[in-house]
Design a protein around this motif. Structure first.
Motif, mmCIF file in Angstrom:
data_model
loop_
_atom_site.group_PDB
_atom_site.id
_atom_site.type_symbol
_atom_site.label_atom_id
_atom_site.label_comp_id
_atom_site.label_asym_id
_atom_site.label_seq_id
_atom_site.Cartn_x
_atom_site.Cartn_y
_atom_site.Cartn_z
ATOM 1 N N TYR A 246 0.840 -1.206 0.000
ATOM 2 C CA TYR A 246 0.000 0.000 0.000
ATOM 3 C C TYR A 246 0.874 1.255 0.000
ATOM 4 O O TYR A 246 0.591 2.227 -0.720
ATOM 5 N N LEU A 247 1.953 1.255 0.809
ATOM 6 C CA LEU A 247 2.821 2.422 0.898
ATOM 7 C C LEU A 247 3.553 2.653 -0.420
ATOM 8 O O LEU A 247 3.689 3.805 -0.871
ATOM 9 N N ALA A 248 4.013 1.572 -1.067
ATOM 10 C CA ALA A 248 4.699 1.722 -2.352
ATOM 11 C C ALA A 248 3.736 2.217 -3.423
ATOM 12 O O ALA A 248 4.121 3.014 -4.292
ATOM 13 N N ASP A 249 2.484 1.763 -3.389
ATOM 14 C CA ASP A 249 1.474 2.291 -4.322
ATOM 15 C C ASP A 249 1.279 3.787 -4.097
ATOM 16 O O ASP A 249 1.220 4.570 -5.049
ATOM 17 N N ALA A 250 1.170 4.177 -2.822
ATOM 18 C CA ALA A 250 0.984 5.588 -2.500
ATOM 19 C C ALA A 250 2.198 6.406 -2.930
ATOM 20 O O ALA A 250 2.066 7.537 -3.416
ATOM 21 N N SER A 251 3.401 5.836 -2.767
ATOM 22 C CA SER A 251 4.621 6.532 -3.195
ATOM 23 C C SER A 251 4.608 6.741 -4.703
ATOM 24 O O SER A 251 4.945 7.827 -5.195
ATOM 25 N N ALA A 252 4.231 5.698 -5.447
ATOM 26 C CA ALA A 252 4.187 5.817 -6.909
ATOM 27 C C ALA A 252 3.200 6.886 -7.334
ATOM 28 O O ALA A 252 3.460 7.657 -8.267
ATOM 29 N N LEU A 253 2.053 6.953 -6.649
ATOM 30 C CA LEU A 253 1.063 7.984 -6.963
ATOM 31 C C LEU A 253 1.609 9.366 -6.632
ATOM 32 O O LEU A 253 1.431 10.327 -7.395
ATOM 33 N N GLN A 254 2.305 9.485 -5.498
ATOM 34 C CA GLN A 254 2.906 10.766 -5.114
ATOM 35 C C GLN A 254 3.944 11.194 -6.145
ATOM 36 O O GLN A 254 4.031 12.366 -6.515
ATOM 37 N N TYR A 255 4.745 10.232 -6.629
ATOM 38 C CA TYR A 255 5.829 10.546 -7.551
ATOM 39 C C TYR A 255 5.303 10.983 -8.919
ATOM 40 O O TYR A 255 5.818 11.922 -9.530
ATOM 41 N N THR A 256 4.290 10.258 -9.422
ATOM 42 C CA THR A 256 3.838 10.502 -10.791
ATOM 43 C C THR A 256 2.633 11.425 -10.868
ATOM 44 O O THR A 256 2.348 11.978 -11.934
ATOM 45 N N ARG A 257 1.889 11.578 -9.758
ATOM 46 C CA ARG A 257 0.640 12.342 -9.732
ATOM 47 C C ARG A 257 -0.321 11.818 -10.814
ATOM 48 O O ARG A 257 -1.120 12.556 -11.368
ATOM 49 N N ASP A 258 -0.214 10.525 -11.119
ATOM 50 C CA ASP A 258 -0.996 9.951 -12.208
ATOM 51 C C ASP A 258 -1.540 8.590 -11.787
ATOM 52 O O ASP A 258 -0.880 7.566 -11.993
ATOM 53 N N PRO A 259 -2.735 8.548 -11.191
ATOM 54 C CA PRO A 259 -3.286 7.256 -10.764
ATOM 55 C C PRO A 259 -3.606 6.336 -11.934
ATOM 56 O O PRO A 259 -3.673 5.110 -11.753
ATOM 57 N N GLU A 260 -3.787 6.918 -13.137
ATOM 58 C CA GLU A 260 -4.190 6.096 -14.267
ATOM 59 C C GLU A 260 -3.127 5.066 -14.651
ATOM 60 O O GLU A 260 -3.451 3.998 -15.150
ATOM 61 N N GLY A 261 -1.857 5.398 -14.431
ATOM 62 C CA GLY A 261 -0.801 4.442 -14.759
ATOM 63 C C GLY A 261 -0.908 3.186 -13.923
ATOM 64 O O GLY A 261 -0.932 2.060 -14.449
#
Length: 635
Positions: A246-261
């Motif tokens: 969950y934390l890595a998913d949240a980090s990826a979202l924070q990094y890319t600002r793109d939930p669609e990816g």
């Protein structure tokens, strides 16, 4: 939660892991002793003394088997992330590949690494895995590896691949990968009884027939006991890794600002028969390291949350009907990621800002942004990669040219200093290497300041594929070039120190992790020297250097009475300080980074070259700064 707090949380989980491992071992020992006691009772053992002796020997034997197996497996993992990827059938992606799919994967990894300010991980493809999955492995940044399956490479478009890679780099920066390797080593021990049992059951005599007698019953008993160990192992992995995903998913979202990816990647996994399940037999051992559950478990045994739950966590308004639609597409033809990319218009990255551009920064904001990045940083990383001249990019990816290019990057622009560096290099590497390095030095000295460190990291990634002997020799040369003359600049010295540290950690991956244990009071003199060197490097006038020094001190040593003094020994005064500063406790290191930012930008602004110098200093301390630091505004 900042980078150091996330890493400290992983260390706490590591201690929890040892507690859970100890409980599992006690449970297995108790189960083995119960079986032995029942067996002795069945055959009518004579006395309690005999039973006690046998059970004591059984306990010791079981502990030795578990401990020995765990120690052995842990030692085999000391080779680092690349060895783990290759053990699962991973194929290294050539840094000079022209394959469109592999080139796209490398570009995405390079962009994410440059955007976060971290070292470039090794990249692998699991060619025999047709489903969508990925993992990161290693002890730390210098030896980290990212592996993606062939299914992920073929089926994910660039946006989705970027989300997966950002997730895995989040694991690297948060130090999850070291915890995951520890988990592999420890849990191997508690599953060892089952391994021994299967060996005994399958043992054959010289005629190729299975052995008779007591081996098969004993083997079956050990396999049953091994199932208990496997149950414990799966339970521990699920308990340790699920929240990290969950934390890595949240980090990826924070990094890319793109939930669609990420959402697109999850939906494609759901739309593939078997979803993320792996074919390799080693998938059981590394299931907690994967992007998605590689075994197909659910409930308590699942190492990953359900796909729908992960989607809802990053996009709360997601409708379950879309997930069901993805499931219904499992019988349709698999999508092609490259074809989807071709159908989209790729946006050109903005050009790099002029070196004189002033960046407005605040120490607290920069420190809190460590280990993360935003779309601005990804755009800056794309601009950096696009701006590297083709001849230098090819050299950085060439096995033979990367070494002289790296040495050329370390050559001073000052003729007198460079003459001594050439003499030092000639004595160690010969006249031909010295000439090549000097040629590259002429090419790189006019480069934009934001390109030097990324170019060095690209060359470093190529050099890490050479033999350990070559890697060690390059590391020694880096140190020699940075000490060839006392007038070497902090930028040249810092880059050499960083490269030396990265190469050493690559040659011996198990040393890449430093446990934080040093308090600020223990390294006050080192902190004062570092701030003085940084202030001196950025300001020609002593009065300005003193103001910069005094701007940084309150952030890290507010009660100190230390005063600014130009470093009499030059930058070499820091040689012994780096390991101690790198081992600072998380809160102390965060304060040190704030002080470094305040010193480099005591007026609240810094130029691109000043930002790159700060980036190198922070990288030595394993405090990666994002590519753009903060939104860039013209002065």
């Amino acid at each position: 939660m900042n980078l150091f707090e996330r890493q400290e949380a992983v260390r706490r989980r590591s201690r929890r892991l040892f507690m859970l491992f100890a409980l599992a071992v006690l449970g297995i020992v108790a189960a083995v002793n119960l079986v032995v006691w029942l067996s002795l009772a069945y055959i009518g053992a004579a006395s309690f003394a005999t039973i006690g002796q046998v059970m004591a020997m059984t306990t010791i034997g079981t502990l030795l088997l578990i401990g020995g197996a765990s120690f052995y497996r842990t030692m085999t993992l000391r080779k680092g992330g690349g060895a783990v990827a290759m053990a699962l059938g991973g194929t290294p992606v050539p840094v000079d590949t022209h394959d469109p799919g592999l080139r796209r994967l490398l570009n995405v990894v390079e962009e994410m690494a440059i955007a976060s300010g971290s070292a470039l991980p090794q990249v692998f493809v699991l060619e025999d895995e047709p489903r969508i999955n990925a993992f990161a492995a290693g002890f730390g940044g210098p030896d980290a590896a990212i592996a993606v399956t062939r299914g992920a490479l073929d089926r994910l478009n660039r946006q989705e691949l970027q989300g997966v890679v950002a997730h895995e780099i989040g694991h690297i920066l948060n130090a999850d990968i070291r915890l995951n390797l520890r988990l592999v080593g420890l849990l191997f021990g508690i599953t060892m009884l089952g391994v021994v049992g299967r060996f005994l059951v399958s043992t054959r005599n010289r005629d190729g027939k299975r052995e008779a007698g007591g081996l098969i019953p004993l083997g079956l008993a050990l396999m049953a006991l091994g199932a208990i160990g496997l149950w414990f192992a799966r339970l521990i992995k699920a308990g340790i890794s699920r929240q990290r995903e969950y934390l890595a998913d949240a980090s990826a979202l924070q990094y890319t600002r793109d939930p669609e990816g990420l959402v697109g990647a999850f939906l494609k996994i759901a739309g593939v028969p078997g979803q993320g399940r792996m074919l390799a037999p080693e998938a059981e051992e590394i299931s907690h390291m994967l992007f998605e559950d590689g075994l197909g478990f659910s409930g308590w045994m699942a190492t990953h949350p359900p796909l729908l739950d992960r989607i809802r966590a990053i996009r709360p308004g997601f409708k379950p009907e879309k997930f069901n639609e993805a499931l219904s597409r499992q019988q349709l033809a698999a999508p092609s990621g490259l074809d989807e990319d071709h159908a989209k218009a790729m946006v050109e990255p903005p050009p790099l800002p002029p070196e004189a551009t002033s960046i407005r920064v605040s120490p607290g904001a920069v420190a809190e942004g460590l280990g993360g990045w935003r779309p601005d940083d990804v755009q800056r990383a794309q601009a950096v990669i696009a701006a590297i001249p083709g001849v230098l990019d090819r050299a950085a990816r060439d096995r033979e040219e990367a070494m002289p290019l790296l040495f050329g990057l370390l050559f001073s622009a000052e003729p007198t200093v460079q003459k001594k560096q050439r003499f030092e290099l000639k004595a160690r590497m010969g006249e031909r290497m010295t000439g090549q390095s000097a040629d590259y030095a002429e090419r790189v000295h006019g480069l934009h300041a934001a390109l030097r460190l990324p170019l060095a990291m690209l060359a470093l990634a190529t050099l890490k594929r050479r033999s350990k002997t070559d890697v060690a020799a390059v590391a020694d040369v880096c140190t020699a070039l940075s000490h060839a003359d006392g007038r070497i600049t902090l930028l040249e010295y810092g880059l050499a120190q960083l490269l030396h540290a990265e190469l050493q950690a690559s040659a011996d991956p198990a040393t890449a992790w430093r446990q934080p244990r040093v308090k600020l009071a223990d390294v006050e003199a080192d902190v004062v020297q570092l701030l003085a060197v940084l202030a001196h490097a950025g300001h020609a006038q002593p009065a300005e250097a003193q103001r910069a020094f005094m701007a940084g001190m309150p952030h890290v040593l507010p009660q100190s009475s230390a005063r600014y003094a130009p470093p009499a020994q030059g930058v070499a005064v820091l040689d012994d300080a780096w390991p101690r500063l790198d081992a600072l406790l998380p809160k102390a290191k965060l304060m040190l980074v704030e002080a470094l930012v305040a010193t480099a930008a005591h007026d609240g602004r810094m130029t691109i070259p000043e930002a790159e110098l700060l980036r190198i200093v922070c990288a030595i301390l394993h405090a990666p700064l994002p590519a753009a630091l903060e939104p860039v505004r013209a002065a």
